[in-house]
Design an enzyme around this catalytic site. Structure first.
Site, PDB file in Angstrom:
ATOM      1  N   SER A  44      50.446  18.034  55.117  1.00 31.41           N
ATOM      2  CA  SER A  44      49.527  17.670  54.043  1.00 31.41           C
ATOM      3  C   SER A  44      48.156  17.310  54.598  1.00 31.41           C
ATOM      4  O   SER A  44      47.125  17.619  53.994  1.00 31.41           O
ATOM      5  CB  SER A  44      50.084  16.516  53.205  1.00 31.41           C
ATOM      6  OG  SER A  44      50.399  15.402  54.014  1.00 31.41           O
ATOM      7  N   GLU A  45      48.108  16.654  55.771  1.00 37.96           N
ATOM      8  CA  GLU A  45      46.851  16.387  56.463  1.00 37.96           C
ATOM      9  C   GLU A  45      47.056  16.448  57.972  1.00 37.96           C
ATOM     10  O   GLU A  45      48.137  16.147  58.477  1.00 37.96           O
ATOM     11  CB  GLU A  45      46.259  15.013  56.101  1.00 37.96           C
ATOM     12  CG  GLU A  45      45.636  14.917  54.721  1.00 37.96           C
ATOM     13  CD  GLU A  45      46.589  14.361  53.693  1.00 37.96           C
ATOM     14  OE1 GLU A  45      46.262  14.424  52.501  1.00 37.96           O
ATOM     15  OE2 GLU A  45      47.669  13.879  54.080  1.00 37.96           O
ATOM     16  N   THR A  46      45.999  16.816  58.659  1.00 41.87           N
ATOM     17  CA  THR A  46      45.901  16.740  60.120  1.00 41.87           C
ATOM     18  C   THR A  46      44.611  15.991  60.427  1.00 41.87           C
ATOM     19  O   THR A  46      43.577  16.248  59.803  1.00 41.87           O
ATOM     20  CB  THR A  46      45.861  18.141  60.754  1.00 41.87           C
ATOM     21  OG1 THR A  46      47.060  18.841  60.415  1.00 41.87           O
ATOM     22  CG2 THR A  46      45.736  18.051  62.264  1.00 41.87           C
ATOM     23  N   HIS A  75      47.862   7.784  54.342  1.00 45.22           N
ATOM     24  CA  HIS A  75      48.803   7.894  55.456  1.00 45.22           C
ATOM     25  C   HIS A  75      48.132   8.462  56.704  1.00 45.22           C
ATOM     26  O   HIS A  75      48.487   8.068  57.824  1.00 45.22           O
ATOM     27  CB  HIS A  75      50.076   8.658  55.031  1.00 45.22           C
ATOM     28  CG  HIS A  75      50.140  10.103  55.384  1.00 45.22           C
ATOM     29  ND1 HIS A  75      49.567  11.085  54.607  1.00 45.22           N
ATOM     30  CD2 HIS A  75      50.727  10.742  56.426  1.00 45.22           C
ATOM     31  CE1 HIS A  75      49.802  12.269  55.149  1.00 45.22           C
ATOM     32  NE2 HIS A  75      50.503  12.091  56.251  1.00 45.22           N
TER      33      HIS A  75
END
Length: 279
Positions: A44-46, A75
């Site tokens: 979902s994110e890096t 997060h």
């Protein structure tokens, strides 16, 4: 070659939280590199840790999804702080890490668990009636399932709905086509003492863009926005634990407290993968 960690955030049970890939020493990477890596990890994110540019910051983070860069996300903030500390980062202030991101400076306090101070909402207030009707329809809800709705946007664009029961939250079944372009957070409180594990709120988060639609496992930014809306409105106490990810097999636990006007959002963090990235 740069170091990379994959951190599980918001769960004490391995592989039941929300994973974030954190790339260290990323100053030499350009926007195209970061987007390509984010699409390759397909999380979902890096995030990418860089040298700070603002006075008072311990490090700077850039937060990327498969579709582009975000000014803030929850997060990734906790996972990035965890990775920076684990790699030997030393904060200038005892007990507090100061993260620089596109949304500004965010404090992350250390203790039993990491917790970030929620940034101000960039959009709040009621949702226009016609748009709310479209949201209710897209989620497969009835109008009387919704107690209240409000914008709770601290960067990603969240629209929050307080529903009449946790059962309604868990049963929501969005229509992907109708929900395209929406970022929706659903929440409902449990009766005090209803759960032996102390959970007081059930949360789900649905996101979509031009590429994808899905349910986010555990979402710090949404939980921050919900708290900034629901606690002052009297729907929630100033300290509670939210569960998220139940429907998709996760055990997210988000610890929220409102202290002296600041909303703190915390959770467990654990590195599950370490390695190097050839980029």
């Amino acid at each position: 070659m740069v170091a990379v960690r994959v951190v599980d955030v918001f769960s004490t049970v391995p592989f039941r939280g929300n994973a974030i890939a954190v790339v260290h020493d990323a100053d030499r990477l350009g926007d195209e590199d970061m987007l390509a890596i984010a699409r390759w990890t397909n999380l979902s994110e890096t995030t990418f840790l860089c040298a700070p540019t603002s006075e008072g910051a311990d490090y700077r983070v850039r937060i990327w999804t498969v579709g582009g860069e975000l000014p803030f996300a929850g997060h990734p903030t906790l996972g990035s702080a965890h990775a920076w500390l684990e790699a030997g980062g030393v904060a200038a202030r005892d007990g507090v890490v100061v993260q620089e991101c596109a949304a500004g400076l965010v404090e992350v306090r250390r203790g039993e668990r990491l917790g970030f101070a929620a940034p101000p909402l960039v959009r709040s207030g009621p949702v226009e009636g016609g748009q709310l009707d479209r949201v209710v329809d897209a989620l497969g809800l009835r109008p009387d399932d919704v107690v209240e709705a409000a914008w709770v946007d601290n960067g990603p664009g969240w629209l929050g709905l307080l529903l009449r029961s946790p059962e309604v939250v868990l049963a929501a079944d969005p229509d992907r086509a109708k929900a395209r372009g929406m970022k929706l957070g659903l929440a409902a409180a449990y009766a005090p003492g209803a759960r032996e594990d102390g959970v007081g709120l059930e949360v789900r988060a649905f996101y979509s863009d031009d590429r994808d639609f899905g349910e986010d496992p555990v979402t710090g930014s949404l939980n921050a926005g919900l708290a900034q809306w629901l606690v002052p409105a009297g729907h929630l106490p100033p300290r509670y634990v939210a569960a998220q990810g139940t429907v998709i097999g996760r055990e997210g636990r988000v610890h929220v407290s409102v202290e002296d006007g600041t909303t703190w959002v915390g959770g467990a963090t654990r590195t599950l993968v370490t390695g190097t990235l050839s980029a």
